[in-house]
Design a protein around this motif. Structure first.
Motif, short mmCIF file in Angstrom:
data_model
loop_
_atom_site.label_atom_id
_atom_site.label_comp_id
_atom_site.label_asym_id
_atom_site.label_seq_id
_atom_site.Cartn_x
_atom_site.Cartn_y
_atom_site.Cartn_z
N LEU A 134 0.83 -1.21 0.00
CA LEU A 134 0.00 0.00 0.00
C LEU A 134 0.87 1.26 0.00
O LEU A 134 0.53 2.25 -0.67
N ASP A 135 1.97 1.22 0.73
CA ASP A 135 2.88 2.36 0.75
C ASP A 135 3.49 2.59 -0.64
O ASP A 135 3.63 3.74 -1.08
N GLU A 136 3.84 1.51 -1.32
CA GLU A 136 4.39 1.64 -2.68
C GLU A 136 3.36 2.25 -3.63
O GLU A 136 3.69 3.13 -4.43
N ILE A 137 2.11 1.79 -3.54
CA ILE A 137 1.06 2.34 -4.39
C ILE A 137 0.85 3.82 -4.09
O ILE A 137 0.73 4.64 -5.00
N ALA A 138 0.82 4.16 -2.82
CA ALA A 138 0.64 5.57 -2.44
C ALA A 138 1.80 6.40 -2.96
O ALA A 138 1.61 7.53 -3.44
N GLY A 139 3.01 5.87 -2.90
CA GLY A 139 4.18 6.58 -3.39
C GLY A 139 4.10 6.79 -4.90
O GLY A 139 4.44 7.88 -5.41
N ILE A 140 3.67 5.77 -5.61
CA ILE A 140 3.52 5.88 -7.06
C ILE A 140 2.48 6.93 -7.40
O ILE A 140 2.69 7.79 -8.27
N ARG A 141 1.35 6.92 -6.73
CA ARG A 141 0.29 7.91 -6.98
C ARG A 141 0.77 9.32 -6.67
O ARG A 141 0.49 10.26 -7.42
N PHE A 142 1.47 9.42 -5.56
CA PHE A 142 1.97 10.74 -5.19
C PHE A 142 2.96 11.23 -6.24
O PHE A 142 2.91 12.40 -6.65
N GLY A 143 3.82 10.33 -6.71
CA GLY A 143 4.80 10.69 -7.73
C GLY A 143 4.11 11.10 -9.03
O GLY A 143 4.53 12.07 -9.68
N ARG A 144 3.06 10.39 -9.41
CA ARG A 144 2.32 10.74 -10.63
C ARG A 144 1.66 12.11 -10.49
O ARG A 144 1.67 12.92 -11.42
N THR A 145 1.05 12.33 -9.36
CA THR A 145 0.38 13.61 -9.12
C THR A 145 1.38 14.75 -9.18
O THR A 145 1.12 15.79 -9.80
N ARG A 146 2.52 14.56 -8.58
CA ARG A 146 3.57 15.59 -8.61
C ARG A 146 4.06 15.81 -10.03
O ARG A 146 4.29 16.95 -10.45
N ALA A 147 4.21 14.74 -10.79
CA ALA A 147 4.69 14.85 -12.16
C ALA A 147 3.66 15.56 -13.04
O ALA A 147 4.00 16.40 -13.88
N GLU A 148 2.40 15.27 -12.83
CA GLU A 148 1.34 15.93 -13.62
C GLU A 148 1.28 17.41 -13.27
O GLU A 148 1.12 18.27 -14.14
#
Length: 156
Positions: A134-148
């Protein structure tokens, strides 16, 4: 994560089988003990009844009748003593079987406690891995949001 498997399950099952077998043997010995006790009580009752009968007949009987009654009384007394010995032996056997059952139960319970401990460890590890995922998924989402946000020039 793969399903939990207790590596000593066969040993636990075997110990349960042994305990069940010993419990069945104990039940049989207890039933035998009860039968022998009833037999002893019947013999004691017969002895007591015959003594009362002899008291009445002694004053009226001949010497041969008295001697015969006395011999029968001695025989009954010996039978009662022999039955008391049988009851005592069966009680010892019952006590020994009870100890065997207690020991078998202790051995089984020790393995069950170990199994419970292993299950708890397995659940902790599964929870830890789930949280990591779950932490990995949250990190990926956070990274995507930051990149967008960065790509669109926006600010958070």
């Amino acid at each position: 994560m793969k399903k939990f498997k207790f590596n000593l399950q066969r040993v636990l099952d075997y110990r349960q089988t042994i305990e069940d077998k010993l419990l069945a043997e104990l039940a049989a010995v207890q039933a035998e003990h009860e039968r022998e006790l009833v037999k002893l009580e019947d013999m004691k009752h017969e002895l007591s009844r015959f003594r009362e009968k002899m008291k009445v007949e002694l004053s009226q009987g001949s010497a041969d009748e008295i001697k015969e009654s006395y011999n029968y009384l001695q025989q009954l007394t010996k039978q009662v003593l022999a039955q008391q010995l049988v009851v005592s032996n069966v009680k010892e056997k019952k006590d020994q079987k009870t100890l065997e059952v207690v020991d078998a139960a202790k051995e089984r319970k020790a393995l069950e406690r170990l199994k419970e401990y292993k299950v708890a460890d397995y659940k902790k590890e599964a929870d830890r891995q789930e949280q990591k995922f779950l932490d990995e998924i949250a990190g990926i989402r956070f990274g995507r949001t930051r990149a967008e946000d960065f790509a669109t020039g926006g600010r958070i």
